[in-house]
Design a protein around this motif. Structure first.
Motif, short mmCIF file in Angstrom:
data_model
loop_
_atom_site.label_atom_id
_atom_site.label_comp_id
_atom_site.label_asym_id
_atom_site.label_seq_id
_atom_site.Cartn_x
_atom_site.Cartn_y
_atom_site.Cartn_z
N THR A 170 1.11 -1.13 -0.24
CA THR A 170 -0.07 -0.03 0.07
C THR A 170 0.78 1.23 -0.20
N THR A 171 0.08 2.23 -0.52
CA THR A 171 1.27 3.51 -0.46
C THR A 171 1.64 4.42 0.98
N GLU A 172 0.55 3.62 1.87
CA GLU A 172 0.91 4.67 3.12
C GLU A 172 2.01 3.52 3.86
N ALA A 173 1.97 2.37 3.38
CA ALA A 173 3.01 1.82 3.65
C ALA A 173 4.47 2.28 3.67
N LEU A 174 4.18 2.34 1.96
CA LEU A 174 5.72 2.78 1.98
C LEU A 174 5.70 4.38 2.37
N ILE A 175 5.02 4.48 3.40
CA ILE A 175 5.21 6.69 3.13
C ILE A 175 5.98 6.02 4.49
N ASP A 176 5.66 4.74 5.36
CA ASP A 176 6.05 4.36 6.57
C ASP A 176 7.26 4.01 6.20
N ARG A 177 8.07 3.45 5.24
CA ARG A 177 8.81 2.41 5.03
C ARG A 177 9.91 3.94 4.50
N LEU A 178 9.52 4.67 3.83
CA LEU A 178 10.28 6.41 3.11
C LEU A 178 10.79 6.84 4.62
N ARG A 215 15.08 14.43 4.16
CA ARG A 215 14.78 15.19 5.44
C ARG A 215 13.68 14.27 5.97
N ARG A 216 13.51 13.86 6.92
CA ARG A 216 12.62 13.14 6.74
C ARG A 216 11.07 13.72 6.85
N TYR A 217 11.03 15.47 6.81
CA TYR A 217 10.05 15.70 6.65
C TYR A 217 9.45 16.30 5.58
N GLU A 218 10.59 16.04 4.38
CA GLU A 218 9.93 16.72 3.16
C GLU A 218 8.97 15.26 2.57
N VAL A 219 9.49 14.12 3.50
CA VAL A 219 8.18 12.99 2.37
C VAL A 219 6.64 13.19 2.51
N PRO A 220 6.31 13.51 1.64
CA PRO A 220 4.79 14.69 2.06
C PRO A 220 3.76 13.30 2.46
N GLY A 221 2.46 13.65 2.66
CA GLY A 221 1.36 13.18 2.78
C GLY A 221 0.42 11.46 2.15
N SER A 222 0.23 11.11 2.34
CA SER A 222 -0.92 10.17 1.94
C SER A 222 -2.05 11.24 0.18
N TRP A 223 -1.44 12.20 1.03
CA TRP A 223 -2.75 13.01 0.15
C TRP A 223 -2.08 13.51 -1.53
N THR A 224 -0.94 13.61 -0.91
CA THR A 224 0.16 14.63 -2.27
C THR A 224 0.54 13.01 -2.92
N PHE A 225 1.01 11.91 -2.55
CA PHE A 225 1.25 10.89 -3.10
C PHE A 225 0.15 10.01 -3.43
N SER A 226 -1.34 10.25 -3.37
CA SER A 226 -2.57 10.46 -4.55
C SER A 226 -2.51 10.79 -5.52
N ARG A 227 -2.61 12.19 -5.40
CA ARG A 227 -2.94 13.90 -6.14
C ARG A 227 -1.86 12.92 -7.13
N ALA A 228 -0.68 12.44 -7.09
CA ALA A 228 0.70 12.92 -8.00
C ALA A 228 0.19 11.16 -8.83
#
Length: 389
Positions: A104-112, A126-139
Motif C-alpha cells: 500500500t501507499t501508506e506502507a510506502l510512506i512509513d518505509r520512507l 529529510r524525513r519531514y520532506e516525505v509528503p502525506g498520503s494525499w500528495t501521493f494520491s494526487r501525484a
C-alpha cells in the motif's frame, strides 16, 4: 551491511558534468532537476551518515538508474501557480514500491520515513520532506492520466530492444482482481429475426454485423485500443485443473519477448475474450520491436489473427481449437518451438507474486493500469539488466 555509495557518486557526477557540457538548455533537457540536486548533495549525505544498503535497496538503485523515470516527469517550473511538490521523487518512490513489493501507499510512506537509505535513494533529503498520503494520491492520479509508467516502459523497450531481432513473442492474459463494484452490462437489443431459407429472387437482406476481429482489420491502432472494453466486470475462465474460476476486476494482456521481457501490455474488462485484444497487442509490439514468431494458446485460434500475423511478416504458432471438430496438431519442429510460450506464464506469476499484481487498491481502469505498469516496468528493467550483465 555497509555499502560505500561514494564510488557510484563519482561515476554519476562525472557523467553529470559531461552531459551538462553537451545538453540542450530547453524544457526537454536530458538531466532532470532531481538528478542535479541528488548528486550535488550525495557527498554531504555520505559524510554525515553513510547509507546502509541491503541487496534489495541495491536492486532499487539499479532499476531507478536504468529506467530514469524522472526524465519523463513534466516540470512545472515557469508555469503560473504553485509548482507541484516532489513529483520526480514520488515517481521514483512508486518504482521502488514495485521493486520492494510494498502493498500500500501508506506502507510506502512509513518505509520512507523510517528508512533513511530508501528515502535518500528516492530523493527526499529529510524525513519531514516525505509528503502525506494525499500528495501521493494526487501525484499517482496525475501519473496515471499521463500514462507515465507506460511511456517509460515503451521508451525502455525501444531503447534496449528496438534495434534487435526478437525470436519469439508470447501472448497471454492474466486475471486482475479489483476492489470495486462490477458494472452491470446493459441488456442487448433484441436481434431482428431473419427469415429462414434462401432469399427470394431480387430480395436483398442486410449483411451480418461485423465481429470485433473483422472490425479491427480496417481500424488504426489508436481506434482498436480506444474500443477495448475497460469497465470493471466479472470474468470467468478454466484453471489448469479444469475448474471454472470467477473474479471481479480486469484482465491484463501481456506480450513477452525472449528472456521474459514484457514488450507491451493492455488492460481490458475481465469478461473480454483474449482474442479481442490480440490484434492491437500485435501491432503495438510491431511498433516497438522486430520479431519472427507469434506464440499463443488456443484462445487466440482465429484465421484472422493468423493472417494478420503473416501480414506483419511473422510466423503464427497458435494452438488449434477444434470447436467440436478434429484438432490440428503442430508439426514436430513447430511443437518444439511452441514450448517457448511458457515464458509469458513466468511474467504473469512474477507480476502477481513479486511486483504488486495482487495488491491493487486503486479503482478505475486508468489507475489500475498505471499500478500494474509500474510492475511491468520493473520486470522489464530487471530482465534486461540480467541479460546485459
Amino acid at each position: 551491511m555497509r555499502y560505500s555509495y561514494v564510488r557510484l557518486g563519482k561515476i554519476r557526477i562525472s557523467k553529470l558534468f559531461e552531459l551538462v557540457a553537451t545538453m540542450n538548455h530547453t524544457l526537454s533537457s536530458q538531466l532532470s532537476q532531481f538528478m542535479t540536486h541528488f548528486q550535488v548533495d550525495l557527498w554531504n549525505w555520505q559524510q554525515d551518515d553513510p547509507l546502509e544498503l541491503t541487496p534489495k535497496l541495491i536492486d532499487v538503485i539499479k532499476v531507478l538508474e536504468f529506467v530514469d523515470i524522472e526524465r519523463f516527469v513534466p516540470s512545472s517550473q515557469g508555469l503560473v501557480g504553485r509548482p507541484a511538490e516532489y513529483r520526480s521523487q514520488i515517481a521514483r518512490a512508486f518504482v521502488a514500491k514495485a521493486v520492494l513489493n510494498i502493498p500500500t501507499t501508506e506502507a510506502l510512506i512509513d518505509r520512507l520515513q523510517s528508512d533513511i537509505s530508501l528515502r535518500r535513494i528516492c530523493g527526499f533529503q529529510r524525513r519531514y520532506e516525505v509528503p502525506g498520503s494525499w500528495t501521493f494520491s494526487r501525484a499517482f492520479a496525475e501519473f496515471a492520466e499521463w500514462d507515465l509508467p507506460g511511456m517509460v516502459h515503451s521508451s525502455l523497450i525501444e531503447r534496449e530492444l528496438g534495434d534487435q531481432i526478437i525470436g519469439h513473442l508470447r501472448y497471454d492474459s492474466t486475471a486482475i482482481e479489483a476492489r470495486e463494484q462490477p458494472v452491470s452490462k446493459p441488456k442487448p437489443e433484441p436481434k431482428e429475426k431473419r427469415p429462414r431459407g434462401r432469399p427470394r429472387k431480387g430480395e436483398e437482406r442486410p449483411p451480418e454485423p461485423e465481429t470485433v476481429l473483422e472490425k479491427q482489420t480496417h481500424q488504426t491502432l489508436e481506434q482498436m485500443i480506444a474500443e477495448i472494453p475497460k469497465a470493471c466486470d466479472v470474468g470467468c475462465k478454466k484453471n489448469s485443473q479444469g475448474y471454472k474460476e470467477t473474479w471481479v476486476g480486469y484482465k491484463l494482456h501481456i506480450s513477452t519477448a525472449d528472456g521474459d521481457v514484457p514488450v507491451a501490455a493492455l488492460l481490458s474488462s475481465a469478461s473480454t475474450h483474449d482474442s479481442q485484444v490480440a490484434l492491437p497487442l500485435m501491432k503495438l509490439c510491431d511498433q516497438r520491436v522486430t520479431s519472427l514468431y507469434d506464440l499463443a494458446d488456443s484462445a487466440y485460434c482465429s484465421g484472422i489473427l493468423r493472417e494478420e500475423s503473416r501480414e506483419l511478416d511473422h510466423v503464427p504458432l497458435i494452438d488449434h481449437n477444434p470447436r467440436r471438430g478434429e484438432k490440428i496438431e503442430f508439426l514436430p519442429h513447430e511443437a518444439e518451438r511452441y514450448k517457448e510460450r511458457s515464458g509469458v506464464e513466468r511474467s504473469n506469476s512474477a507480476l502477481k507474486d513479486h511486483r504488486g499484481g495482487r495488491h491493487v487498491r486503486v479503482q478505475g481502469a486508468m489507475k489500475v493500469y498505471a499500478h500494474l505498469m509500474y510492475g511491468i516496468l520493473v520486470i522489464a528493467a530487471e530482465q534486461l539488466l540480467r541479460l546485459l550483465s
